[in-house]
Design an enzyme around this catalytic site. Structure first.
Site, PDB file in Angstrom:
ATOM      1  N   ASP A  78       0.852  -1.192   0.000  1.00 58.66           N
ATOM      2  CA  ASP A  78       0.000   0.000   0.000  1.00 58.66           C
ATOM      3  C   ASP A  78       0.888   1.243   0.000  1.00 58.66           C
ATOM      4  OD1 ASP A  78      -1.900   1.940   0.323  1.00 58.66           O
ATOM      5  OD2 ASP A  78      -2.678   1.192   2.235  1.00 58.66           O
ATOM      6  N   ASP A 111      -3.398   2.308  -5.672  1.00 59.64           N
ATOM      7  CA  ASP A 111      -2.202   2.294  -4.814  1.00 59.64           C
ATOM      8  C   ASP A 111      -2.096   1.083  -3.898  1.00 59.64           C
ATOM      9  OD1 ASP A 111      -4.170   3.054  -3.015  1.00 59.64           O
ATOM     10  OD2 ASP A 111      -2.763   4.253  -1.849  1.00 59.64           O
ATOM     11  N   GLU A 112      -2.831   0.014  -4.208  1.00 56.33           N
ATOM     12  CA  GLU A 112      -2.738  -1.182  -3.363  1.00 56.33           C
ATOM     13  C   GLU A 112      -2.698  -2.461  -4.196  1.00 56.33           C
ATOM     14  OE1 GLU A 112      -5.349  -1.577   0.253  1.00 56.33           O
ATOM     15  OE2 GLU A 112      -6.024   0.382  -0.472  1.00 56.33           O
TER      16      GLU A 112
HETATM   17 MG   LIG Z   1      -2.325   4.088   0.229  1.00 60.16          MG
END
Ligand SMILES: [Mg+2]
Length: 390
Positions: free
Chosen positions: A8, A107-108
């Site tokens: 993350d 973003d993960e």
């Molecule tokens: Mg993040």
């Protein structure tokens, strides 16, 4: 043993902006689609740097409120294509580590890893992201997906937390029930009112009580609280190459408006087809077959991934117009899209306006067939258009 590694990015959009523009490093910044926009369409803060978060600035906040909390806040315009670039680069790197990857969001990521030292891998990932893009990410490693995400949360920012099965009872003694993704403040309050504060409490509460409080998901959450996490990764499906719709006309035609009328229905059907598989596409092409059976195709790349009927049709109309005059009568019309993405997360920054008529159109088409409703100026072309099956 199978490990799930969760990656993350830390304050992703804001970190990217600070990496692109080092003057912003260490400063409280808020990323916005259009920070200089005036008047009615001022957007909200889409992401905040850690420095801004410390003052209480949160994603989704109106800029006025954010500036009250943090007078030094610098509002910067977003660079979505750069975020996409970092995302794709990271995904490409992760594919060198594992074939089992869930591309979870911009973003993960989750990856399944079967080796002995997942922590090594986690450190490599952090080092790659730092070196390649100048930003940090956090990594959580655990035997299951949700557990890995919870582990990441424990180490944020720039952390690496590895929970082995034997660590879990210890961690669970102090982790609040809200550590489980999906247990929000309402559910937490409800559990607290019943004396359930930690994950350990949740694990030792009779299942019937948990079910009463949390409904059908109760059992799932309790399993997580017992350290049993079988949440599957959603792996990439083999990419769909193209989707097409075509039809042979009852009479051949030289009239571009007839082709347009047919195209209208084909685009509607195509749009629905994309929607049904939760996909969007970026390249559209049309193909016409003429009386002598020769064919001609023409295509264009759109600005955004879309499954919007209006957007697709607008492109169709332009492509059709560019093929006029037809060398011969048109006997069949087709439209297709390529460059397809399934389960595509739309950009926070560009949005298509939804067609307010859509639910009504859908209803009418479902009931009376696809060709039952078309724009009035195309009505004359109706007898050319055999019913397009849907
Ligand atoms: Mg993040």
């Amino acid at each position: 043993m199978k490990w799930i590694i969760h990656v993350d990015m830390d304050a992703f959009f804001a970190s990217c902006e600070q990496a692109i523009n080092p003057k912003l490093k260490g400063k409280p910044i808020g990323v916005m689609a259009d920070p200089y926009g005036r008047g009615k369409k001022r957007s909200v803060v889409a992401a905040a740097s850690y420095e801004a978060k410390r003052c209480g600035v949160k994603a989704g906040m109106p800029p006025k409120q954010a500036l009250e909390l943090c007078p030094n806040l610098i509002l910067v315009p977003a660079h979505p294509s750069y975020y996409g670039y970092v995302h794709r680069g990271t995904l490409k790197y992760l594919k060198t580590i594992s074939q089992e990857i869930e591309d979870y969001s911009i973003d993960e990521f989750f990856i399944a890893y079967y080796g002995k030292s997942p922590d090594r891998v986690g450190k490599d990932i952090e080092a790659f992201v730092k070196k390649e893009y100048g930003i940090t990410c956090s990594v959580g490693i655990a035997p299951g997906k949700l557990l890995a995400k919870m582990a990441t949360e424990e180490g944020k920012p720039d952390g690496l937390v590895w929970w082995k099965p034997e660590d879990i009872p210890g961690v669970y003694r102090y982790l609040p029930v809200s550590a489980i993704p999906g247990i929000g403040s309402n559910r937490e309050k409800l559990l607290n009112q019943n004396g359930i504060y930690t994950l350990e409490d949740l694990a030792y509460t009779p299942t019937s009580v948990v079910k009463n409080l949390l409904g059908i998901l109760g059992e799932y959450y309790q399993k997580i609280a017992c350290g049993v996490d079988e949440t599957p990764l959603v792996l990439e499906e083999p990419p769909l190459k193209s989707i097409t719709r075509s039809v042979t006309l009852d009479y051949s035609t030289h009239n571009p408006l007839v082709v347009e009328a047919v195209g209208r229905l084909l685009c509607a059907s195509l749009s629905k087809g994309l929607e049904e598989i939760d996909a969007k596409a970026k390249e559209i092409f049309i193909f016409l077959r003429y009386d002598d059976m020769s064919g001609e195709a023409n295509g264009v790349k759109l600005e955004l991934y879309t499954n919007n009927e209006e957007t697709i049709f607008r492109a169709f109309r332009e492509l059709n117009a560019s093929m006029v005059p037809y060398p011969q009568g048109v006997r069949s019309v087709g439209v297709g899209m390529t460059d397809i993405r399934q389960h595509y997360t739309p950009s926070l920054f560009y949005r298509e306006r939804p067609n307010p008529l859509k639910p009504v159109l859908e209803h009418i088409r479902q009931r009376y067939g696809y060709d039952s409703i078309i724009p009035a100026h195309l009505l004359f072309a109706k007898h050319y258009t055999p019913i397009i099956a849907e």
